[in-house]
Design a protein around this motif. Structure first.
Motif, short mmCIF file in Angstrom:
data_model
loop_
_atom_site.label_atom_id
_atom_site.label_comp_id
_atom_site.label_asym_id
_atom_site.label_seq_id
_atom_site.Cartn_x
_atom_site.Cartn_y
_atom_site.Cartn_z
N PHE A 186 37.24 34.16 -3.44
CA PHE A 186 38.09 35.29 -3.05
C PHE A 186 38.94 35.76 -4.24
CE2 PHE A 186 42.32 36.71 -1.72
CZ PHE A 186 41.97 37.84 -0.99
N ILE A 187 39.52 34.80 -4.98
CA ILE A 187 40.36 35.15 -6.14
C ILE A 187 39.51 35.88 -7.19
CG2 ILE A 187 41.62 34.16 -8.11
CD1 ILE A 187 42.53 31.90 -6.16
N ARG A 188 38.31 35.36 -7.42
CA ARG A 188 37.46 36.00 -8.43
C ARG A 188 37.07 37.41 -8.00
NH1 ARG A 188 35.84 33.27 -12.44
NH2 ARG A 188 35.58 31.26 -11.40
N ALA A 189 36.80 37.57 -6.72
CA ALA A 189 36.43 38.91 -6.22
C ALA A 189 37.60 39.88 -6.37
CB ALA A 189 36.00 38.80 -4.76
N ARG A 190 38.80 39.35 -6.16
CA ARG A 190 39.99 40.21 -6.29
C ARG A 190 40.16 40.68 -7.74
NH1 ARG A 190 43.03 41.70 -2.01
NH2 ARG A 190 44.94 42.73 -2.67
N LEU A 191 39.88 39.77 -8.68
CA LEU A 191 39.92 40.17 -10.10
C LEU A 191 38.79 41.16 -10.39
CD1 LEU A 191 40.49 36.74 -11.96
CD2 LEU A 191 42.22 38.46 -11.43
N ALA A 192 37.63 40.90 -9.79
CA ALA A 192 36.45 41.75 -10.05
C ALA A 192 36.66 43.17 -9.57
CB ALA A 192 35.22 41.14 -9.40
N ALA A 193 37.52 43.33 -8.56
CA ALA A 193 37.79 44.70 -8.08
C ALA A 193 38.47 45.51 -9.19
CB ALA A 193 38.69 44.63 -6.84
N HIS A 194 39.10 44.83 -10.13
CA HIS A 194 39.72 45.51 -11.28
C HIS A 194 38.78 45.56 -12.47
CE1 HIS A 194 43.87 45.54 -9.60
NE2 HIS A 194 43.44 44.47 -8.96
N ASP A 195 38.11 44.40 -12.75
CA ASP A 195 37.25 44.32 -13.93
C ASP A 195 36.27 43.16 -13.74
OD1 ASP A 195 36.21 43.61 -16.52
OD2 ASP A 195 37.82 44.79 -17.43
N ALA A 196 35.01 43.50 -13.53
CA ALA A 196 34.02 42.47 -13.23
C ALA A 196 33.81 41.52 -14.40
CB ALA A 196 32.70 43.13 -12.85
N GLY A 197 33.91 42.03 -15.62
CA GLY A 197 33.71 41.18 -16.80
C GLY A 197 34.80 40.14 -16.91
N VAL A 198 36.05 40.58 -16.78
CA VAL A 198 37.17 39.64 -16.85
C VAL A 198 37.03 38.61 -15.73
CG1 VAL A 198 39.68 39.38 -16.61
CG2 VAL A 198 38.76 41.30 -17.92
N ALA A 199 36.67 39.07 -14.55
CA ALA A 199 36.56 38.16 -13.40
C ALA A 199 35.51 37.08 -13.66
CB ALA A 199 36.20 38.93 -12.14
N SER A 200 34.42 37.46 -14.29
CA SER A 200 33.36 36.47 -14.51
C SER A 200 33.75 35.45 -15.57
CB SER A 200 32.04 37.16 -14.87
OG SER A 200 32.15 37.69 -16.18
N ARG A 201 34.67 35.83 -16.44
CA ARG A 201 35.10 34.89 -17.50
C ARG A 201 36.36 34.11 -17.14
NH1 ARG A 201 33.41 39.46 -20.24
NH2 ARG A 201 35.48 40.36 -20.38
N ALA A 202 37.12 34.58 -16.15
CA ALA A 202 38.41 33.94 -15.83
C ALA A 202 38.19 32.53 -15.30
CB ALA A 202 39.15 34.78 -14.79
N ARG A 203 39.04 31.63 -15.75
CA ARG A 203 38.91 30.24 -15.31
C ARG A 203 39.90 29.95 -14.18
NH1 ARG A 203 38.52 26.59 -20.64
NH2 ARG A 203 40.33 27.82 -21.26
N ILE A 204 39.37 29.42 -13.09
CA ILE A 204 40.18 29.13 -11.90
C ILE A 204 40.10 27.64 -11.62
CG2 ILE A 204 40.65 29.76 -9.51
CD1 ILE A 204 38.94 32.31 -9.94
N GLN A 205 41.26 26.97 -11.75
CA GLN A 205 41.31 25.53 -11.52
C GLN A 205 41.67 25.26 -10.06
OE1 GLN A 205 44.59 25.34 -14.48
NE2 GLN A 205 43.49 23.60 -15.29
N TYR A 206 41.25 24.09 -9.60
CA TYR A 206 41.71 23.63 -8.28
C TYR A 206 42.79 22.57 -8.49
CZ TYR A 206 42.24 21.03 -4.05
OH TYR A 206 42.82 20.40 -2.99
N GLY A 207 43.82 22.57 -7.66
CA GLY A 207 44.83 21.51 -7.71
C GLY A 207 45.25 21.11 -6.31
N GLY A 208 45.49 19.83 -6.13
CA GLY A 208 45.92 19.31 -4.83
C GLY A 208 45.15 18.05 -4.54
N SER A 209 45.77 16.90 -4.88
CA SER A 209 45.16 15.58 -4.64
C SER A 209 43.76 15.44 -5.26
CB SER A 209 45.13 15.26 -3.14
OG SER A 209 46.46 15.22 -2.63
N MET A 210 43.57 16.08 -6.43
CA MET A 210 42.30 15.82 -7.13
C MET A 210 42.41 14.44 -7.77
SD MET A 210 40.13 17.93 -9.99
CE MET A 210 39.55 19.39 -9.16
N LYS A 211 41.35 13.66 -7.64
CA LYS A 211 41.33 12.31 -8.18
C LYS A 211 39.92 11.97 -8.63
CE LYS A 211 41.63 10.97 -3.35
NZ LYS A 211 42.57 11.61 -2.45
N PRO A 212 39.76 10.81 -9.30
CA PRO A 212 38.41 10.49 -9.81
C PRO A 212 37.35 10.53 -8.72
CG PRO A 212 40.02 8.99 -10.77
CD PRO A 212 40.76 9.82 -9.75
#
Ligand code: PGA
Length: 250
Positions: A186-212
């Motif tokens: 969803f976040i990437r699509a929201r960026l893509a609505a402005h600029d598809a190239g930027v959206a495809s390169r943007a890095r989106i991390q996950y956070g919240g109890s990530m562990k090995p």
């Protein structure tokens, strides 16, 4: 192909001795960018201690105020950069909830960070109540749009986004890979609505109890490009295992 990035958010933890101990256990991992965000008072210690290891250093917050001056207790983006930081977390849910940071504040901090040459890590995410009300996407959209409105989509060539569902932070209750992927897309699509190239390169991390134990399956999802790690970043071994999992997903 987006290069994964794993960032440790140490939050308000540590003493000089434990920071030295943690630094000693960190090393660069192939195929993945790695950074740690210590409390501001330990930034110089970490920058010096990690010298030559190829690991970036970031701050956990930055002042709303850009210029030096009469702002008691504040630390500006330019000071962070001068101290050796390359990253800064903005809009973490703990600051939004405990310090009353608004979307507008976060957008200003994000812009200050960019102007000082730092890479802002914009945290977005919904509370449990918001998820249960079915408004996750509108909350994340509002948080993202505040920054897009001030800094524009091109800023995300030089910034990171961390999707951190508030209900998963420090609770041991991780989002499932599918739940996280849905919001990342969803976040990437929201960026893509402005600029598809930027959206495809943007890095989106996950956070919240990530562990090995869950890092590899989360980072195997197509729109998850790394992690923002709280609790597990305080143990070098666990943090390194997460970085290795991200390297495996690269
Ligand atoms: P956690 O924190 O890994 O301890 O859940 C993540 C964060 O708040 O950045």
């Amino acid at each position: 192909m987006r290069r994964p990035i794993v960032v440790g958010n140490w939050k308000m933890n540590g003493r000089r001795a434990s920071v030295d101990h943690l630094i000693a256990g960190l090393r660069a991992v192939g195929g993945v960018d790695v950074a740690v965000c210590p409390p501001a008072i330990f930034i110089r210690q970490v920058v010096e201690g990690l010298g030559g290891k190829g690991i970036g250093v970031g701050a956990q917050d930055v002042s709303l105020y850009e210029q030096d001056g009469a702002y008691t207790g504040e630390v500006s983006a330019s000071m962070l950069s001068d101290a050796g930081c390359s990253y800064v977390i903005v809009g973490h849910s703990e600051r939004r909830a405990l310090c009353g940071e608004t979307d507008e504040d976060v957008a200003r901090k994000f812009a200050n960070a960019l102007r000082a040459g730092l890479c802002p890590i914009l945290c977005v995410g919904e509370t449990l109540e918001e998820r249960e009300q079915g408004v996750t996407e509108s909350v994340v959209a509002r948080q993202l749009d505040a920054v897009l409105g001030v800094s524009g989509v091109a800023a995300f060539e030089r910034a990171l986004i961390a999707y951190e569902p508030v209900w998963a932070i420090g609770t041991g209750r991780t989002a499932t890979p599918e739940q996280a992927q849905q919001v990342h897309a969803f976040i990437r699509a929201r960026l893509a609505a402005h600029d598809a190239g930027v959206a495809s390169r943007a890095r989106i991390q996950y956070g919240g109890s990530m562990k090995p134990e869950n890092a590899a399956e989360l980072m195997a999802m197509p729109d998850i490009d790394g992690g923002l790690i709280g609790g597990a970043s305080l143990k070098a071994e666990d943090f390194m295992a997460i970085c290795a999992a991200a390297g495996g997903a690269a």
